[in-house]
Design a protein around this motif. Structure first.
Motif, PDB file in Angstrom:
ATOM      1  N   GLU A 199      98.570  68.802  61.365  1.00  0.00           N
ATOM      2  CA  GLU A 199     100.171  68.445  60.885  1.00  0.00           C
ATOM      3  C   GLU A 199      99.925  68.176  59.562  1.00  0.00           C
ATOM      4  O   GLU A 199     100.719  68.683  58.811  1.00  0.00           O
ATOM      5  CB  GLU A 199     100.511  67.518  61.770  1.00  0.00           C
ATOM      6  N   GLU A 200      99.008  67.316  59.338  1.00  0.00           N
ATOM      7  CA  GLU A 200      98.890  66.473  57.781  1.00  0.00           C
ATOM      8  C   GLU A 200      98.767  67.626  56.736  1.00  0.00           C
ATOM      9  O   GLU A 200      99.145  67.620  55.763  1.00  0.00           O
ATOM     10  CB  GLU A 200      97.731  65.412  57.756  1.00  0.00           C
ATOM     11  N   TYR A 201      97.621  68.546  56.940  1.00  0.00           N
ATOM     12  CA  TYR A 201      97.232  69.393  55.883  1.00  0.00           C
ATOM     13  C   TYR A 201      97.990  70.737  55.871  1.00  0.00           C
ATOM     14  O   TYR A 201      97.824  71.563  55.191  1.00  0.00           O
ATOM     15  CB  TYR A 201      95.401  69.465  55.929  1.00  0.00           C
ATOM     16  N   GLY A 202      98.660  70.995  57.222  1.00  0.00           N
ATOM     17  CA  GLY A 202      99.483  72.068  57.101  1.00  0.00           C
ATOM     18  C   GLY A 202      98.580  73.842  57.034  1.00  0.00           C
ATOM     19  O   GLY A 202      98.937  74.526  56.769  1.00  0.00           O
ATOM     20  N   CYS A 203      97.503  73.556  57.824  1.00  0.00           N
ATOM     21  CA  CYS A 203      96.444  74.587  57.924  1.00  0.00           C
ATOM     22  C   CYS A 203      95.972  74.464  59.255  1.00  0.00           C
ATOM     23  O   CYS A 203      95.803  73.511  59.872  1.00  0.00           O
ATOM     24  CB  CYS A 203      95.708  74.749  56.667  1.00  0.00           C
ATOM     25  N   GLY A 204      95.244  75.713  59.624  1.00  0.00           N
ATOM     26  CA  GLY A 204      94.297  75.629  60.717  1.00  0.00           C
ATOM     27  C   GLY A 204      94.849  75.229  61.968  1.00  0.00           C
ATOM     28  O   GLY A 204      95.944  75.097  62.286  1.00  0.00           O
ATOM     29  N   THR A 205      93.833  75.510  63.050  1.00  0.00           N
ATOM     30  CA  THR A 205      94.049  75.147  64.393  1.00  0.00           C
ATOM     31  C   THR A 205      93.466  74.057  64.963  1.00  0.00           C
ATOM     32  O   THR A 205      92.210  73.768  64.631  1.00  0.00           O
ATOM     33  CB  THR A 205      93.829  76.538  65.217  1.00  0.00           C
ATOM     34  N   ALA A 206      94.051  73.346  65.811  1.00  0.00           N
ATOM     35  CA  ALA A 206      93.282  72.316  66.604  1.00  0.00           C
ATOM     36  C   ALA A 206      92.165  72.709  67.665  1.00  0.00           C
ATOM     37  O   ALA A 206      93.105  73.365  68.531  1.00  0.00           O
ATOM     38  CB  ALA A 206      94.319  71.058  66.888  1.00  0.00           C
ATOM     39  N   VAL A 207      91.303  72.154  67.858  1.00  0.00           N
ATOM     40  CA  VAL A 207      90.317  72.551  69.034  1.00  0.00           C
ATOM     41  C   VAL A 207      89.707  70.992  69.429  1.00  0.00           C
ATOM     42  O   VAL A 207      89.319  70.347  68.578  1.00  0.00           O
ATOM     43  CB  VAL A 207      89.475  73.544  68.901  1.00  0.00           C
ATOM     44  N   TYR A 208      89.257  71.068  70.680  1.00  0.00           N
ATOM     45  CA  TYR A 208      88.753  69.763  71.033  1.00  0.00           C
ATOM     46  C   TYR A 208      87.388  69.915  71.644  1.00  0.00           C
ATOM     47  O   TYR A 208      86.744  68.792  71.945  1.00  0.00           O
ATOM     48  CB  TYR A 208      89.591  69.071  72.302  1.00  0.00           C
ATOM     49  N   ASP A 209      86.963  70.949  71.598  1.00  0.00           N
ATOM     50  CA  ASP A 209      85.480  71.183  71.943  1.00  0.00           C
ATOM     51  C   ASP A 209      84.797  72.185  71.071  1.00  0.00           C
ATOM     52  O   ASP A 209      85.318  73.419  71.132  1.00  0.00           O
ATOM     53  CB  ASP A 209      85.479  71.755  73.350  1.00  0.00           C
ATOM     54  N   TYR A 210      83.987  71.891  70.292  1.00  0.00           N
ATOM     55  CA  TYR A 210      83.132  72.579  69.318  1.00  0.00           C
ATOM     56  C   TYR A 210      82.606  74.127  69.765  1.00  0.00           C
ATOM     57  O   TYR A 210      82.707  75.116  69.109  1.00  0.00           O
ATOM     58  CB  TYR A 210      82.429  71.924  68.473  1.00  0.00           C
ATOM     59  N   LYS A 211      82.212  74.010  71.079  1.00  0.00           N
ATOM     60  CA  LYS A 211      81.690  75.247  71.673  1.00  0.00           C
ATOM     61  C   LYS A 211      82.783  76.296  71.482  1.00  0.00           C
ATOM     62  O   LYS A 211      82.007  77.504  71.927  1.00  0.00           O
ATOM     63  CB  LYS A 211      80.979  74.872  73.008  1.00  0.00           C
ATOM     64  N   THR A 212      83.841  75.928  71.675  1.00  0.00           N
ATOM     65  CA  THR A 212      84.990  77.230  71.822  1.00  0.00           C
ATOM     66  C   THR A 212      85.046  77.819  70.537  1.00  0.00           C
ATOM     67  O   THR A 212      85.683  78.952  70.473  1.00  0.00           O
ATOM     68  CB  THR A 212      86.323  76.569  72.147  1.00  0.00           C
TER      69      THR A 212
END
Ligand code: NAD
Length: 359
Positions: free
Chosen positions: A48-61
């Motif tokens: 939200e803050e940087y206005g780019c990318g996708t959020a994920v919660y497990d690096y292995k994904t």
């Protein structure tokens, strides 16, 4: 046209937000494709803050994805080795925060995988990219100090234990206290200025004194207070350390304290030579002491210092990825500090000097 470098940031806490993310975003043809944190709100907030990318919660994904070229590892020390190794085996280059890892064995495994896979693994030894440090390094190289025969390193604060009872003070997570958290920077920059000499022996004493009794630790403020857990947490790391490192150049003596019953804070490195001496104030500027025409001199150089230059650190890492050439923070250089810190902890435990065998 230069290829776009895609970045995944693993761990979206303090260092990611104050150093890695904003500086990647300043670099041309670099974009952040993923923000990952096990605390979902932190990854979501970054998107939200940087206005780019996708959020994920497990690096292995993220393993196996082709929209990642490089990875910044900004988690606590316990996850540096596993995350860096998994991504290098996945064909990605890695900038891992300091210290390289909790232990020398973990850092050696990271180095081995970097060599095996041919991936670039840099460690977040930001001082190697700071202007003050590089001014001092050049003065030493040019002989302005004469023979540098001694260095003294001081990283001592009155009350600066970070996150009492939390990750920083739990050895299983951090690998150690003031030596591994602060000492890693000071020892690395001292070696860098001396031209990366070979350490030969280490003798050290590491204490756990003021923080151990967490409920009675008196302070007016605490860095990383949000990670503190005085009631149920752990404090089993050093808050004071002292030692002597013999090298094939000048010896290094040092005192470090996250907390001590002495004020004020004394954070500097002294380079003492036959012609002149330099006191480098950590993260700031330096003074040079000498003689001239029968007078004592105290030179205060005037330049606009960039302080801790995270931009230059990130720029250099991306350049090394583009050119496929290791930079000043490559694991082969940074691992020397891991070997020294391991030897200091071993010396403290055994009460004996430890001989280093660095090839
Ligand atoms: N170069 C420097 O000057 C400097 C300064 C501060 C911290 N650091 C280093 O940076 C690292 C992080 O420190 P910080 O102060 O930013 O800590 P922090 O707690 O603010 O951030 C760490 C983040 O990593 C996340 N995390 C933990 N495990 C994870 C996992 N498996 N996958 C994804 N995310 C995970 C945590 O939830 C947290 O948000 C430490 O190794 C520290 O030594 C370096």
């Amino acid at each position: 046209m230069e290829k776009t470098i895609n970045v995944a940031v693993i761990g979206c806490g303090s260092i990611a937000n104050c150093a890695h993310i904003p500086n990647y975003l300043k670099l041309p043809n670099v974009r952040i494709t993923y923000f990952c944190d096990i605390i979902p709100e932190r990854a979501d907030k970054a998107v939200e803050e940087y206005g780019c990318g996708t959020a994920v919660y497990d690096y292995k994904t993220l393993l196996g994805r082709d929209d990642i070229d490089v990875v910044s590892v900004c988690t606590h020390n316990d996850m540096h080795a596993p995350i860096s190794i998994d991504f290098m085996r996945d064909g990605k280059d890695v900038l891992c925060e300091k210290p390289a890892a909790r232990t020398l064995a973990e850092a050696e495994e990271m180095q081995k995988v970097a060599h095996e896979t041919g991936r670039l693994l840099s460690i977040g030894v930001v001082n190697r990219f700071c202007d003050t440090v590089n001014h001092v390094k050049r003065l030493i190289e040019e002989g302005a100090l004469g023979e540098v025969y001694q260095t003294y390193v001081s990283f001592r604060a009155h009350r600066s234990i970070p996150g009492l009872g939390g990750d920083f003070t739990t050895k299983a997570v951090s690998g150690g206290g003031v030596l591994i958290d602060w000492g890693v920077h000071y020892l690395d920059l001292t070696l860098y200025c001396l031209g990366d000499p070979k350490p030969l022996t280490c003798s050290g004493i590491a204490h756990c004194k003021l923080g151990k009794d967490m409920k009675n630790y008196v302070t007016t403020g605490m860095w990383a207070a949000d990670t503190s857990d005085v009631e149920n947490g752990t404090y089993d790391v050093d808050d004071f350390v002292t030692g002597l490192i013999r090298t094939d150049a000048a010896p290094i003596t040092f005192n470090g304290a996250w907390a001590q019953n002495i004020k004020p804070r004394e954070c500097f490195v002294d380079f003492i030579g036959t012609k002149a001496g330099i006191r480098m104030y950590y993260g700031e500027k330096f003074r040079m002491f000498s003689t001239c025409n029968g007078m004592l001199t105290d030179i205060v150089p005037d330049y606009a210092s960039t302080g801790f230059d995270y931009f230059e650190e990130l720029r250099s890492f991306v350049e090394s990825v583009r050119t496929r050439k290791p930079n000043q923070a490559y694991i082969d250089k940074a691992i020397v500090t891991s070997a020294i810190m391991d030897a200091i902890y071993r010396s403290s435990e055994t009460g004996k000097e430890v001989t280093l065998e660095i090839t």
